[in-house]
Design a protein around this motif. Structure first.
Motif, short mmCIF file in Angstrom:
data_model
loop_
_atom_site.label_atom_id
_atom_site.label_comp_id
_atom_site.label_asym_id
_atom_site.label_seq_id
_atom_site.Cartn_x
_atom_site.Cartn_y
_atom_site.Cartn_z
N ALA A 153 0.87 -1.34 -0.07
CA ALA A 153 0.08 0.06 0.03
C ALA A 153 1.00 1.30 0.00
O ALA A 153 2.07 1.00 0.07
CB ALA A 153 -0.86 0.25 1.27
N SER A 154 0.25 2.31 -0.24
CA SER A 154 1.26 3.84 -0.45
C SER A 154 1.97 3.92 1.04
O SER A 154 1.18 3.32 1.84
CB SER A 154 0.54 4.69 -0.73
OG SER A 154 -0.49 5.27 0.32
N ASP A 157 -0.61 5.83 3.31
CA ASP A 157 -1.53 5.03 3.71
C ASP A 157 -1.31 3.96 4.95
O ASP A 157 -1.83 3.98 5.77
CB ASP A 157 -2.03 4.18 2.55
CG ASP A 157 -3.69 3.75 2.73
OD1 ASP A 157 -4.48 4.72 2.44
OD2 ASP A 157 -3.90 2.60 3.03
N THR A 209 -4.00 0.09 -0.83
CA THR A 209 -4.25 1.33 -0.83
C THR A 209 -5.85 1.74 -0.98
O THR A 209 -6.36 1.16 -2.32
CB THR A 209 -3.47 2.34 -1.75
OG1 THR A 209 -2.17 1.75 -1.60
CG2 THR A 209 -3.47 3.56 -1.46
#
Ligand code: DC
Length: 231
Positions: A153-154, A157, A209
């Motif tokens: 995920a980013s 995030d 994300t």
């Protein structure tokens, strides 16, 4: 799914991608046990934090601890909960803080530490069906696992999720520091020489994300079912 063989599911990914909670839930749905290998590196980090005379940067000293049997890490399961043992004592509840995570990341750079913990993990996987999460499960610990998922995920995030987890656990935290630490930890985990964090060639990448927990869980379940239905 076949019942006459152990199932091994490998889940890797960077810190804060939701691996622990998702893997807990996925293992429960599948009726197997979840092994959190990060807890084993954290137990090693905790030992070093407790012994100020040992530096987490001193590879030789860390190797000596293992060779001389001064450090012994173990795992047992109570129902589906993992108990992590450091020299025979249950340290499960002392592993979550950021200082322990940073020490774990530091000691995990060294091959003596990795070989020791990888072989413990491989032994555990011979004894029962396991869903194992970590950084090198699909690449090193279980290269033959039928299901390999790389959860990501980013970084923003992931930092936000970790920040909420810390607050919910009653641990004082601020978002900017959590984000900074997470960027540094990614850097360390991805660039270490021994077994750096990277997806196995045959891993399925799942970017969570903006996904809700249940959505991510459903996607993981679908991946597992698809692979086992093909076999
Ligand atoms: O997943 P975690 O945050 O509990 O992991 C703590 C540290 O341990 C992480 O920075 C990298 C290391 N680790 C590892 O190198 N290999 C694993 N299989 C699991 C964790």
């Amino acid at each position: 799914m076949k019942n006459n063989q152990f199932i091994s599911i490998a889940v890797d990914g960077p810190v804060g991608a939701g691996k622990s909670t998702l893997c807990d839930a996925l293992a429960r749905r599948l009726g197997i046990v979840h092994l959190d290998t990060g807890a084993m590196y954290r137990a090693f980090g905790l030992y070093v934090l407790r012994h100020q005379d040992i530096s987490p940067d001193d590879e030789e000293a860390l190797g000596r601890l293992i060779r001389e049997g001064q450090i012994n890490i173990g795992v047992s399961f109570e129902g589906d909960s993992q108990i992590t043992l450091l020299n025979g004592k249950d340290v499960t509840k002392q592993l979550r803080g950021e200082a322990v995570g940073t020490a774990a990341s530091a000691v995990s750079r060294f091959s003596a530490v990795r070989r020791y913990l990888v072989s413990l993990q491989q032994e555990l996987a011979k004894e029962r069906s396991l869903l194992i999460d970590g950084r090198d499960i699909g690449t090193v610990v279980l290269p033959d696992a039928k299901v390999k998922i790389f959860l990501t995920a980013s970084v923003e995030d992931r930092a936000l999720r970790r920040f909420h987890q810390l607050i919910d656990a009653g641990i004082d935290a601020d978002y900017a520091t959590v984000l900074k630490d997470m960027i540094a930890r990614d850097e360390q985990d991805q660039n270490r020489q021994t077994d750096p964090l990277r997806p196995a060639q045959d891993a399925i990448i799942l970017d969570t994300t903006n996904l809700k927990f249940e959505e991510s869980l459903q996607k993981m379940l679908a991946i597992v079912c698809e692979v086992y239905e093909q076999n």
